[in-house]
Design an enzyme around this catalytic site. Structure first.
Site, PDB file in Angstrom:
ATOM      1  N   CYS A   1     106.660  29.876  15.119  1.00  0.00           N
ATOM      2  CA  CYS A   1     106.760  28.761  14.167  1.00  0.00           C
ATOM      3  C   CYS A   1     105.552  27.834  14.330  1.00  0.00           C
ATOM      4  O   CYS A   1     105.254  27.407  15.458  1.00  0.00           O
ATOM      5  CB  CYS A   1     108.047  27.973  14.412  1.00  0.00           C
ATOM      6  SG  CYS A   1     108.145  26.464  13.420  1.00  0.00           S
TER       7      CYS A   1
ATOM      8  N   HIS B   1     116.462  30.546  -5.765  1.00  0.00           N
ATOM      9  CA  HIS B   1     116.618  31.623  -4.785  1.00  0.00           C
ATOM     10  C   HIS B   1     115.501  31.609  -3.743  1.00  0.00           C
ATOM     11  O   HIS B   1     115.290  32.602  -3.044  1.00  0.00           O
ATOM     12  CB  HIS B   1     116.662  32.987  -5.489  1.00  0.00           C
ATOM     13  CG  HIS B   1     117.915  33.176  -6.289  1.00  0.00           C
ATOM     14  ND1 HIS B   1     118.053  34.184  -7.217  1.00  0.00           N
ATOM     15  CD2 HIS B   1     119.082  32.489  -6.317  1.00  0.00           C
ATOM     16  CE1 HIS B   1     119.259  34.103  -7.770  1.00  0.00           C
ATOM     17  NE2 HIS B   1     119.903  33.069  -7.252  1.00  0.00           N
TER      18      HIS B   1
ATOM     19  N   GLN C   1     115.134  32.046 -10.931  1.00  0.00           N
ATOM     20  CA  GLN C   1     115.769  32.866  -9.901  1.00  0.00           C
ATOM     21  C   GLN C   1     114.690  33.645  -9.138  1.00  0.00           C
ATOM     22  O   GLN C   1     114.979  34.265  -8.124  1.00  0.00           O
ATOM     23  CB  GLN C   1     116.754  33.851 -10.519  1.00  0.00           C
ATOM     24  CG  GLN C   1     117.886  33.180 -11.296  1.00  0.00           C
ATOM     25  CD  GLN C   1     118.705  34.193 -12.053  1.00  0.00           C
ATOM     26  OE1 GLN C   1     119.705  34.716 -11.560  1.00  0.00           O
ATOM     27  NE2 GLN C   1     118.270  34.492 -13.275  1.00  0.00           N
TER      28      GLN C   1
HETATM   29  N1  APR Z   1     110.744  40.936 -21.014  1.00  0.00           N
HETATM   30  C1  APR Z   1     111.936  40.288 -21.056  1.00  0.00           C
HETATM   31  N2  APR Z   1     113.024  40.675 -20.349  1.00  0.00           N
HETATM   32  C2  APR Z   1     112.886  41.779 -19.579  1.00  0.00           C
HETATM   33  C3  APR Z   1     111.678  42.510 -19.476  1.00  0.00           C
HETATM   34  C4  APR Z   1     110.577  42.041 -20.243  1.00  0.00           C
HETATM   35  N3  APR Z   1     109.387  42.653 -20.212  1.00  0.00           N
HETATM   36  N4  APR Z   1     111.883  43.554 -18.630  1.00  0.00           N
HETATM   37  C5  APR Z   1     113.159  43.472 -18.213  1.00  0.00           C
HETATM   38  N5  APR Z   1     113.770  42.423 -18.792  1.00  0.00           N
HETATM   39  C6  APR Z   1     115.151  41.961 -18.616  1.00  0.00           C
HETATM   40  C7  APR Z   1     116.152  43.069 -18.416  1.00  0.00           C
HETATM   41  O1  APR Z   1     116.665  43.508 -19.677  1.00  0.00           O
HETATM   42  C8  APR Z   1     117.240  42.366 -17.592  1.00  0.00           C
HETATM   43  O2  APR Z   1     118.180  41.716 -18.460  1.00  0.00           O
HETATM   44  O3  APR Z   1     115.178  41.190 -17.435  1.00  0.00           O
HETATM   45  C9  APR Z   1     116.472  41.302 -16.829  1.00  0.00           C
HETATM   46  C10 APR Z   1     116.279  41.626 -15.365  1.00  0.00           C
HETATM   47  O4  APR Z   1     117.546  41.603 -14.762  1.00  0.00           O
HETATM   48  P1  APR Z   1     117.635  41.739 -13.160  1.00  0.00           P
HETATM   49  O5  APR Z   1     116.771  42.861 -12.720  1.00  0.00           O
HETATM   50  O6  APR Z   1     119.081  41.759 -12.793  1.00  0.00           O
HETATM   51  O7  APR Z   1     116.961  40.403 -12.617  1.00  0.00           O
HETATM   52  P2  APR Z   1     117.613  38.979 -12.495  1.00  0.00           P
HETATM   53  O8  APR Z   1     118.563  38.698 -13.601  1.00  0.00           O
HETATM   54  O9  APR Z   1     116.502  38.009 -12.281  1.00  0.00           O
HETATM   55  O10 APR Z   1     118.443  39.091 -11.116  1.00  0.00           O
HETATM   56  C11 APR Z   1     119.060  37.915 -10.649  1.00  0.00           C
HETATM   57  O11 APR Z   1     119.645  39.045  -8.589  1.00  0.00           O
HETATM   58  O12 APR Z   1     119.124  40.416  -6.812  1.00  0.00           O
HETATM   59  C12 APR Z   1     119.226  39.112  -7.223  1.00  0.00           C
HETATM   60  O13 APR Z   1     118.028  37.370  -6.233  1.00  0.00           O
HETATM   61  C13 APR Z   1     117.901  38.422  -7.125  1.00  0.00           C
HETATM   62  O14 APR Z   1     117.105  36.602  -8.486  1.00  0.00           O
HETATM   63  C14 APR Z   1     117.653  37.905  -8.538  1.00  0.00           C
HETATM   64  C15 APR Z   1     119.033  37.899  -9.150  1.00  0.00           C
END
Ligand code: APR
Length: 239
Positions: free
Chosen positions: A139, A112, A94
């Site tokens: 472009c 994404h 993602q």
């Molecule tokens: N190691 C492992 N996991 C971690 C760490 C770490 N050091 N730090 C944070 N996390 C975990 C958090 O606990 C959380 O579950 O990573 C996750 C991050 O979640 P989000 O911030 O929601 O990111 P993500 O799941 O990738 O979001 C999905 O949302 O905004 C959109 O396009 C954007 O691709 C993104 C999508």
């Protein structure tokens, strides 16, 4: 569990957190500091392209200044190790950074999009792009001025490579989600699809995700520790 040979890995922002790139929904996450509706939607871009270009220019510079961490390196090792024994890793991310590629992963599916690509809204070309984008950027293919945008998928837009992802998921014999909150579909629904296919499911994350109850197993901890340990287990046949 038989030694898995075709593994589907879904990564999220958590795998890049220890490389210094912010996550989205942690307490100090990107969406706690910026409004996603203004910065990550087509409507927001149309309303204020200067603001959106500035936001992604900063994130592009941060991405270029960051380095892969041991979790990215472990997945590159997993890809090579599975291939050596006739298996396959399908790495679906993602994330819009290029840390998987810079760690050595050769096949990365960016559902994404990619921060280090731009897209021309006139001709559709998606060139590699490491510099700042502005409302005046022309472009490189069709010459149209002012129509370049980051090649990332915004809220309300269709993610990329969905058919290939669904096919790979149906053929996997293990599904692993790494560093994702399970907050955004369709990625958040892949664990349910895997369960429906009878595929074992594992989550490697710092805190339990929104869809944590769907996973048969969860290992909590920083990705830089949990991912290398998981890869060692798989490649040593101890999984
Ligand atoms: N190691 C492992 N996991 C971690 C760490 C770490 N050091 N730090 C944070 N996390 C975990 C958090 O606990 C959380 O579950 O990573 C996750 C991050 O979640 P989000 O911030 O929601 O990111 P993500 O799941 O990738 O979001 C999905 O949302 O905004 C959109 O396009 C954007 O691709 C993104 C999508």
């Amino acid at each position: 569990m038989p030694i898995p040979n075709t593994i589907f890995v879904l990564t999220g922002a958590g795998i890049s957190a220890e490389s210094g790139l912010g996550t989205f929904r942690d307490t100090d996450g990107v969406w706690a500091r910026f409004d996603p509706m203004r910065l990550a939607t087509p409507e927001g871009f149309a309303a204020d392209p200067v603001l959106v270009h500035d936001f992604y220019n900063h994130r592009r510079r941060d991405t270029r200044a960051a380095s892969p961490n041991p979790a990215h390196a472990a997945l590159a090792r997993l890809e090579a190790g599975l291939a050596e024994r006739g298996g396959q890793l399908f790495l679906c991310t993602q994330n819009i950074d290029d840390l998987h590629e810079r760690a050595g992963s050769r096949h990365v599916v960016h559902m994404h999009g990619e921060l280090l690509r731009a897209r021309c809204t006139a001709c559709g070309t998606e060139p590699v792009w490491h510099e700042d984008l502005t409302v005046a950027t022309a472009c490189p293919d069709c010459g149209h001025g002012g129509g370049m945008r980051p090649d990332v998928v915004w809220f309300g837009e269709m993610p990329k490579h969905l058919e290939a992802i669904d096919e790979a998921l149906s053929e996997a014999d293990l599904f692993v989600a790494i560093g994702t909150s399970g907050a955004v579909y369709p990625a958040a629904g892949y664990v349910a699809q895997a369960r429906a296919f009878g595929i074992p499911t594992l989550a490697l994350t710092l805190e339990a995700a929104d869809n944590a109850g769907m996973f048969e197993a969860t290992r909590l901890g920083p990705a830089s520790a949990t991912v290398p340990a998981f890869v060692d287990e798989i490649l040593s046949g101890r999984a």
